[in-house]
Design an enzyme around this catalytic site. Structure first.
Site, PDB file in Angstrom:
ATOM      1  N   GLY A 247       1.074  -1.069   0.035  1.00 60.46           N
ATOM      2  CA  GLY A 247       0.014   0.280   0.131  1.00 60.46           C
ATOM      3  C   GLY A 247       0.430   1.503  -0.089  1.00 60.46           C
ATOM      4  N   ILE A 248       0.149   2.483   0.718  1.00 67.43           N
ATOM      5  CA  ILE A 248       1.273   3.715   0.780  1.00 67.43           C
ATOM      6  C   ILE A 248       2.826   3.544   0.876  1.00 67.43           C
ATOM      7  CG2 ILE A 248       0.851   5.955   2.312  1.00 67.43           C
ATOM      8  CD1 ILE A 248      -1.967   5.272   2.225  1.00 67.43           C
TER       9      ILE A 248
ATOM     10  N   VAL B 180       4.625  -2.737  15.335  1.00 64.78           N
ATOM     11  CA  VAL B 180       4.854  -1.067  15.927  1.00 64.78           C
ATOM     12  C   VAL B 180       4.399  -0.642  17.447  1.00 64.78           C
ATOM     13  CG1 VAL B 180       5.446  -0.605  13.824  1.00 64.78           C
ATOM     14  CG2 VAL B 180       3.583  -0.547  14.555  1.00 64.78           C
TER      15      VAL B 180
ATOM     16  N   TYR C  99     -10.613   4.232  14.726  1.00 62.09           N
ATOM     17  CA  TYR C  99      -9.549   4.625  13.897  1.00 62.09           C
ATOM     18  C   TYR C  99      -9.593   6.104  14.050  1.00 62.09           C
ATOM     19  CZ  TYR C  99      -7.680   5.452   8.861  1.00 62.09           C
ATOM     20  OH  TYR C  99      -6.389   5.367   8.627  1.00 62.09           O
TER      21      TYR C  99
HETATM   22  N1  LIG Z   1      -5.531   3.502   2.207  1.00 62.34           N
HETATM   23  C1  LIG Z   1      -6.439   4.750   2.796  1.00 62.34           C
HETATM   24  O1  LIG Z   1      -7.213   5.131   2.340  1.00 62.34           O
HETATM   25  C2  LIG Z   1      -5.687   5.670   4.154  1.00 62.34           C
HETATM   26  C3  LIG Z   1      -4.337   4.841   4.696  1.00 62.34           C
HETATM   27  N2  LIG Z   1      -4.614   5.932   5.830  1.00 62.34           N
HETATM   28  C4  LIG Z   1      -3.151   5.301   6.740  1.00 62.34           C
HETATM   29  O2  LIG Z   1      -2.052   5.030   5.752  1.00 62.34           O
HETATM   30  C5  LIG Z   1      -1.127   3.988   6.310  1.00 62.34           C
HETATM   31  C6  LIG Z   1      -0.989   3.355   5.750  1.00 62.34           C
HETATM   32  O3  LIG Z   1      -2.729   2.900   4.944  1.00 62.34           O
HETATM   33  P1  LIG Z   1      -2.672   1.665   4.112  1.00 62.34           P
HETATM   34  O4  LIG Z   1      -1.181   1.394   3.017  1.00 62.34           O
HETATM   35  O5  LIG Z   1      -3.485   1.596   2.898  1.00 62.34           O
HETATM   36  O6  LIG Z   1      -2.925   0.030   4.394  1.00 62.34           O
HETATM   37  P2  LIG Z   1      -2.660  -0.493   4.350  1.00 62.34           P
HETATM   38  O7  LIG Z   1      -3.027  -2.053   5.196  1.00 62.34           O
HETATM   39  O8  LIG Z   1      -2.492  -1.666   3.128  1.00 62.34           O
HETATM   40  O9  LIG Z   1      -0.775  -1.701   4.962  1.00 62.34           O
HETATM   41  C7  LIG Z   1      -0.468  -1.092   5.921  1.00 62.34           C
HETATM   42  C8  LIG Z   1       0.625  -1.755   6.386  1.00 62.34           C
HETATM   43  O10 LIG Z   1       0.919  -1.693   7.958  1.00 62.34           O
HETATM   44  C9  LIG Z   1       2.090  -2.774   8.468  1.00 62.34           C
HETATM   45  N3  LIG Z   1       1.345  -3.125   9.952  1.00 62.34           N
HETATM   46  C10 LIG Z   1      -0.153  -3.430  10.297  1.00 62.34           C
HETATM   47  N4  LIG Z   1      -0.492  -3.381  11.184  1.00 62.34           N
HETATM   48  C11 LIG Z   1       0.523  -3.370  12.331  1.00 62.34           C
HETATM   49  C12 LIG Z   1       1.815  -3.839  12.874  1.00 62.34           C
HETATM   50  N5  LIG Z   1       1.353  -3.874  13.951  1.00 62.34           N
HETATM   51  N6  LIG Z   1       3.108  -3.682  13.194  1.00 62.34           N
HETATM   52  C13 LIG Z   1       4.039  -3.843  11.768  1.00 62.34           C
HETATM   53  N7  LIG Z   1       3.528  -3.108  10.792  1.00 62.34           N
HETATM   54  C14 LIG Z   1       2.038  -3.187  10.846  1.00 62.34           C
HETATM   55  C15 LIG Z   1       1.060  -4.376   7.253  1.00 62.34           C
HETATM   56  O11 LIG Z   1       1.133  -5.233   7.216  1.00 62.34           O
HETATM   57  C16 LIG Z   1       0.566  -3.025   5.728  1.00 62.34           C
HETATM   58  O12 LIG Z   1       1.916  -3.035   5.419  1.00 62.34           O
HETATM   59  C17 LIG Z   1      -2.037   3.969   7.489  1.00 62.34           C
HETATM   60  O13 LIG Z   1      -1.078   4.348   9.311  1.00 62.34           O
HETATM   61  C18 LIG Z   1      -2.870   3.996   7.306  1.00 62.34           C
HETATM   62  O14 LIG Z   1      -4.356   4.398   8.576  1.00 62.34           O
HETATM   63  C19 LIG Z   1      -4.342   7.170   6.256  1.00 62.34           C
HETATM   64  C20 LIG Z   1      -5.777   7.980   5.025  1.00 62.34           C
HETATM   65  C21 LIG Z   1      -6.523   6.840   4.238  1.00 62.34           C
HETATM   66  C1  LIG Z   2      -9.046   4.895   6.087  1.00 66.06           C
HETATM   67  C2  LIG Z   2      -9.236   6.417   5.594  1.00 66.06           C
HETATM   68  O1  LIG Z   2      -7.886   6.675   6.524  1.00 66.06           O
HETATM   69  C3  LIG Z   2     -10.335   6.974   5.746  1.00 66.06           C
HETATM   70  C4  LIG Z   2     -11.415   6.504   5.142  1.00 66.06           C
HETATM   71  O2  LIG Z   2      -9.844   8.344   5.103  1.00 66.06           O
END
Ligand SMILES: NC(=O)C1=CN([C@@H]2O[C@H](COP(=O)(O)OP(=O)(O)OC[C@H]3O[C@@H](n4cnc5c(N)ncnc54)[C@H](O)[C@@H]3O)[C@@H](O)[C@H]2O)C=CC1
Ligand SMILES: CC(=O)C(C)=O
Length: 257
Positions: free
Chosen positions: A14-15, A61, A153
């Site tokens: 992801g991000i 983490v 969240y």
């Molecule tokens: N996807 C979205 O629309 C949005 C995401 N975010 C934030 O951006 C960040 C990344 O999100 P995404 O890439 O969408 O999520 P994702 O679920 O695709 O990836 C999350 C990553 O964090 C890791 N992770 C989760 N729990 C963990 C732990 N306890 N210890 C170590 N690693 C852990 C997972 O293994 C994965 O690599 C998050 O903090 C999320 O809250 C914020 C706003 C929007």
């Molecule tokens: C997952 C997340 O951060 C949203 C919906 O803003």
């Protein structure tokens, strides 16, 4: 000259993966930190095959000791630490009636705890190394504006915005900046899971779930992980040196502050 070093938590998909790739292209050696070895190994292999320098480290983490160990091992293996990106997070879908102690604590421990331990471990390392550093935290538009169905969240992300402000003020005297990025709706496994669950709860098709989150984006499209990585690249660069304590929206125009 040796490369600057960045650590990215949740860097295996992801991000986080887009941030790893972008910082590598920016010239950083990168430590990819996540929980699953196979996924970490793949990202590390890709970065190194493309001329970058990455290592992988396993850490949960939510565990303070594991975050400190990841920082220590990054410095041991890559020789320095200049940028800490606390990106890892989880996003359980929690309509208010479904909020339970276990999910709430788990979300706070990972999202908020992970950020706090990251700030502690990195800022202590920067001071020990005797140089400035940049700390960059994952927030969300849901940390600026309450999103229905995301009580746990949203609570964790509003708190991250607060911690970014408090620690930016405490750590400025050491030349350490603390900022956060607030993505909108990004096409990643996390967001897909939310859209699916919100649709299921309402007994609607999954497209309806996506629409609940995407109908108010001024620029008219969902975000890619790269949109977010571009902001992190700026925050990790010298160009952001006069910015601290800010949680910056990168949401295509959803929330206006
Ligand atoms: N996807 C979205 O629309 C949005 C995401 N975010 C934030 O951006 C960040 C990344 O999100 P995404 O890439 O969408 O999520 P994702 O679920 O695709 O990836 C999350 C990553 O964090 C890791 N992770 C989760 N729990 C963990 C732990 N306890 N210890 C170590 N690693 C852990 C997972 O293994 C994965 O690599 C998050 O903090 C999320 O809250 C914020 C706003 C929007
Ligand atoms: C997952 C997340 O951060 C949203 C919906 O803003």
């Amino acid at each position: 000259m040796s490369k600057k070093v960045a650590l990215v938590t949740g860097g295996s998909q992801g991000i986080g993966k887009a941030i790893v790739d972008t910082l590598s292209k920016d010239g950083f050696a990168v430590a990819v930190v996540a929980r699953k070895k196979a996924k970490i190994d793949k990202v590390v292999k890709d970065v190194n095959a493309n001329g970058g320098h990455a290592i992988g480290l396993i850490a949960d983490v939510s565990d303070r000791d594991q975050v400190f160990a990841a920082v220590k091992n990054t410095i041991k293996k890559l020789g320095d630490l200049n940028v800490m990106v606390s990106n890892a997070g989880v996003a359980p879908t929690t309509p208010i009636d479904q909020v339970r102690p276990h999910d709430l604590q788990m979300t706070m421990n990972i999202n908020l705890g992970g950020v706090i331990w990251g700030i502690q471990a990195a800022s202590q390392a920067f001071r020990k190394l005797g140089h400035p550093g940049k700390i960059i935290n994952a927030c969300s538009q849901a940390g600026q504006y309450g999103n229905p169905n995301l009580t746990d969240y949203g609570a964790s992300k509003f708190a991250i915005r607060g911690v970014t402000q408090t620690t930016a003020q405490e750590l400025a005297k050491f030349g350490i900046t603390v900022n956060a990025y607030c993505p909108g709706i990004v096409k990643t496994p996390m967001m897909k899971d939310i859209a699916v669950k919100v649709a299921k709860n309402a007994n609607k098709p999954v497209e309806w779930g996506w629409k609940q989150f995407s109908k108010n984006i001024a620029l008219g499209r969902l975000s890619t992980p790269q949109d977010v990585a571009n902001l992190v690249s700026f925050l990790a660069s010298q160009k952001s040196n006069y910015i601290t304590g800010q949680s910056i929206l990168v949401d295509g125009g959803m929330v206006f502050r």
